[in-house]
Write an enzyme that holds these catalytic residues in place. Structure first.
Site, PDB file in Angstrom:
ATOM      1  N   ASP A  58     -44.950 -18.008 -21.836  1.00  0.00           N
ATOM      2  CA  ASP A  58     -44.481 -16.688 -21.430  1.00  0.00           C
ATOM      3  C   ASP A  58     -43.068 -16.836 -20.857  1.00  0.00           C
ATOM      4  O   ASP A  58     -42.852 -17.590 -19.910  1.00  0.00           O
ATOM      5  CB  ASP A  58     -45.448 -16.111 -20.376  1.00  0.00           C
ATOM      6  N   THR A  91     -40.754 -10.754 -22.950  1.00  0.00           N
ATOM      7  CA  THR A  91     -39.882 -11.447 -21.991  1.00  0.00           C
ATOM      8  C   THR A  91     -39.090 -12.572 -22.658  1.00  0.00           C
ATOM      9  O   THR A  91     -37.992 -12.888 -22.217  1.00  0.00           O
ATOM     10  CB  THR A  91     -40.710 -12.023 -20.817  1.00  0.00           C
ATOM     11  N   THR A  92     -39.657 -13.168 -23.716  1.00  0.00           N
ATOM     12  CA  THR A  92     -38.915 -14.205 -24.460  1.00  0.00           C
ATOM     13  C   THR A  92     -37.912 -13.542 -25.409  1.00  0.00           C
ATOM     14  O   THR A  92     -36.765 -13.971 -25.502  1.00  0.00           O
ATOM     15  CB  THR A  92     -39.895 -15.107 -25.251  1.00  0.00           C
ATOM     16  N   ASP A 396     -50.353  -9.537 -19.217  1.00  0.00           N
ATOM     17  CA  ASP A 396     -49.404  -9.110 -20.257  1.00  0.00           C
ATOM     18  C   ASP A 396     -50.056  -8.103 -21.204  1.00  0.00           C
ATOM     19  O   ASP A 396     -49.429  -7.128 -21.613  1.00  0.00           O
ATOM     20  CB  ASP A 396     -48.911 -10.324 -21.066  1.00  0.00           C
TER      21      ASP A 396
END
Length: 528
Positions: A58, A91-92, A396
């Site tokens: 993550d 988020t990546t 998530d």
């Protein structure tokens, strides 16, 4: 005659160097998480300062534990955290997009285009890109549970616990929908209404959603009290069931045994009085909050409560009090005299439940009226590492469902939205003139980094895949994306690889803002 370099001010060269340094530092952070993108992305192993080991892919988790010293690189860490707060997923992706945009900035700056011109063109391009995404998005109905589960599957496919997504996806969807008051009109949901209880033992397949309340430890039965109560009346007490202490500085000196007996007698009488008040209120389950000043309970008080047939759960954390009160409909009581029947909560059954796969017991409250609309997820795992990663993954997944509550539109996954943006923005850039057209074209090309990275991480040939994607999108297949399982380009809507519109729009706007901010920095000052 002196050589003229063409600079209007001496400081110009310093500004260029600082900008270049910022771009290199931020790109280094983006490249660090780039390999973690997508279902075939790699995991990162981190050793924390307390010697614990953390395994995750993550982006926000990796960056938050990374030691970053350069101020511009820290902006990318904060960017990832902003995306985590706003959308919870992507988020990546947001870091990869920011890295690609910074790469584009580097080549534009080297051609002599002014940073302010680049920044204003990027902002205009971002607004146009959001319009493009909104046009290709499909509306989603929160009552269509299957569609939500498909989107959550896409989110979980890149996690360590992806093989358990068939179990975790419905739990994530049901837990969020369970805390919504109005499916049609709610525009946000508070994930604090969902409590995650971790219990080591068993496997992730034993994870369950509890419509009620679960405590991490069993009831306190040192004095042989009951462990099962039906038709429970629950009191949450914040006062101590132990003998009062003197002030910090004072001490009591006893000179003879008679005085000692009298003190013990008074202590017994005092504790019995408190227990009788609890019994008089009608409570048959007592939750005791932790105390700092003195023991919240002692063996004597547990003995009296056991004799009265009252089930006791101890060590309730101060932070859990509000959640417990909303779930059970009780009120916290700070003094024994104010404990009345109207402050008690109710449940059909309260009792210890043995957890399969381990010797632990948990207290389970079932048949709760639940006026406050709360949910509890009992997470199981073979060790702390697995539990921690499962917790992050479910969070998530819940954020994905929350994204649908905020913005009720869905888009294809697998790099499809990014290729569509790249293609349509290039067409839009053709209609512009001068520097704007040039900067927008560079902005559009940067978005191809997402499908390129997805293909690269899956061991495919990125140039071939991206070229094929461009062709399909040019032919009007807006859902065409990378199917990493079959190593081919397919329509993502056919294989149910979906994601919320909010994840894509949020990543796009946040990455553009951060890049424009980095561009406008021309000096780094040391402040005392």
């Amino acid at each position: 005659m002196a050589k003229i370099t063409g600079e209007t001010l001496r400081e110009n060269s310093k500004g260029k160097d600082v900008r270049q340094s910022n771009i290199v530092a931020a790109k280094a952070v983006a490249n660090a998480v780039r390999t973690s993108l997508g279902p075939r992305g790699m995991d990162k192993l981190m050793q924390l300062p307390n010697n614990e080991v953390l395994i995750s892919n993550d982006g926000a988790t990796i960056l938050s534990h990374m030691q970053v010293l350069h101020p511009a690189a820290k902006m990318l860490v904060e960017l990832s955290q902003s995306q985590d707060i706003e959308a919870g997923d992507g988020t990546t992706s947001v870091c990869v997009i920011a890295g690609a945009l910074l790469d584009a900035c580097g080549s534009l700056l080297s051609k002599g285009i002014h940073p302010t011109t680049i920044a204003s063109s990027f902002k205009a391009a971002a607004a146009q890109a959001i319009d493009i995404l909104t046009n290709i998005a499909k509306p989603v109905d929160l009552r269509n549970r299957e569609q939500l589960i498909d989107a959550v599957h896409t989110c979980l496919s890149s996690k360590v616990v992806s093989q358990n997504s068939d179990l975790l996806a419905p739990i994530a969807v049901d837990s969020v929908l369970g805390v919504l008051n109005d499916l049609d009109n709610d525009s946000n949901v508070d994930l604090n209404d969902i409590r995650m209880v971790e219990q080591i033992g068993g496997t992730i397949d034993d994870t369950e959603l509890v419509d009620g309340l679960v405590f991490q430890k069993g009831s306190t039965k040192t004095a042989g009290g009951p462990s099962q109560i039906s038709n429970a009346k629950i009191a949450l007490i914040q006062f101590c069931l132990s003998a009062p202490k003197t002030d910090m500085e004072n001490s009591v000196v006893i000179s003879d045994y008679a005085a000692m007996d009298r003190i013990l007698r008074e202590e017994r009488k005092y504790i019995l009085g408190l227990c009788k008040k609890i019994k008089k209120s009608g409570a048959n389950v007592v939750l005791i909050q932790k105390s700092i000043l003195r023991e919240a309970y002692n063996e004597l008080s547990l003995h009296f409560l056991a004799k009265m047939g009252i089930l006791v759960v101890t060590d309730i954390e101060r932070t859990e009090v509000e959640f417990i009160c909303r779930t059970l409909g009780c009120q916290p009581v700070a003094h024994a005299d104010s404990l009345k029947a109207d402050k008690l909560g109710g449940a059909a059954h309260v009792g210890d439940v043995s957890v399969s796969g381990s010797g632990h017991k948990v207290v389970k409250f079932s048949g709760v009226q639940n006026p406050g609309k709360t949910m509890t997820v009992l997470l199981r795992g073979s060790n702390k590492l697995v539990l921690a990663e499962a917790n992050r993954s479910i969070h998530d997944a819940q954020c994905v469902v929350r994204s649908f509550v905020k913005k009720r539109f869905i888009v294809a996954g697998g790099g499809a939205p990014e290729i569509e943006i790249a293609l349509r923005l290039k067409e839009f850039a053709q209609s512009k003139t001068g520097m704007d057209s040039y900067c927008m074209k560079a902005y559009a090309e940067a978005f191809e980094s997402i499908p390129y990275t997805l293909a690269e991480n899956a061991g495919m040939k990125p140039i071939e895949i991206v070229t094929e994607l461009r062709k399909m999108h040019a032919d009007g297949v807006s859902g065409a994306g990378i199917n990493v399982k079959k190593s081919a380009v397919t329509d993502m809507y056919d294989i149910n690889v979906l994601q919320p519109l909010l994840v894509s729009t949020s990543a796009l706007s946040l990455a553009t803002e951060t890049v424009c901010m980095i561009l406008k920095i021309d000096d780094i000052l040391a402040v005392k």
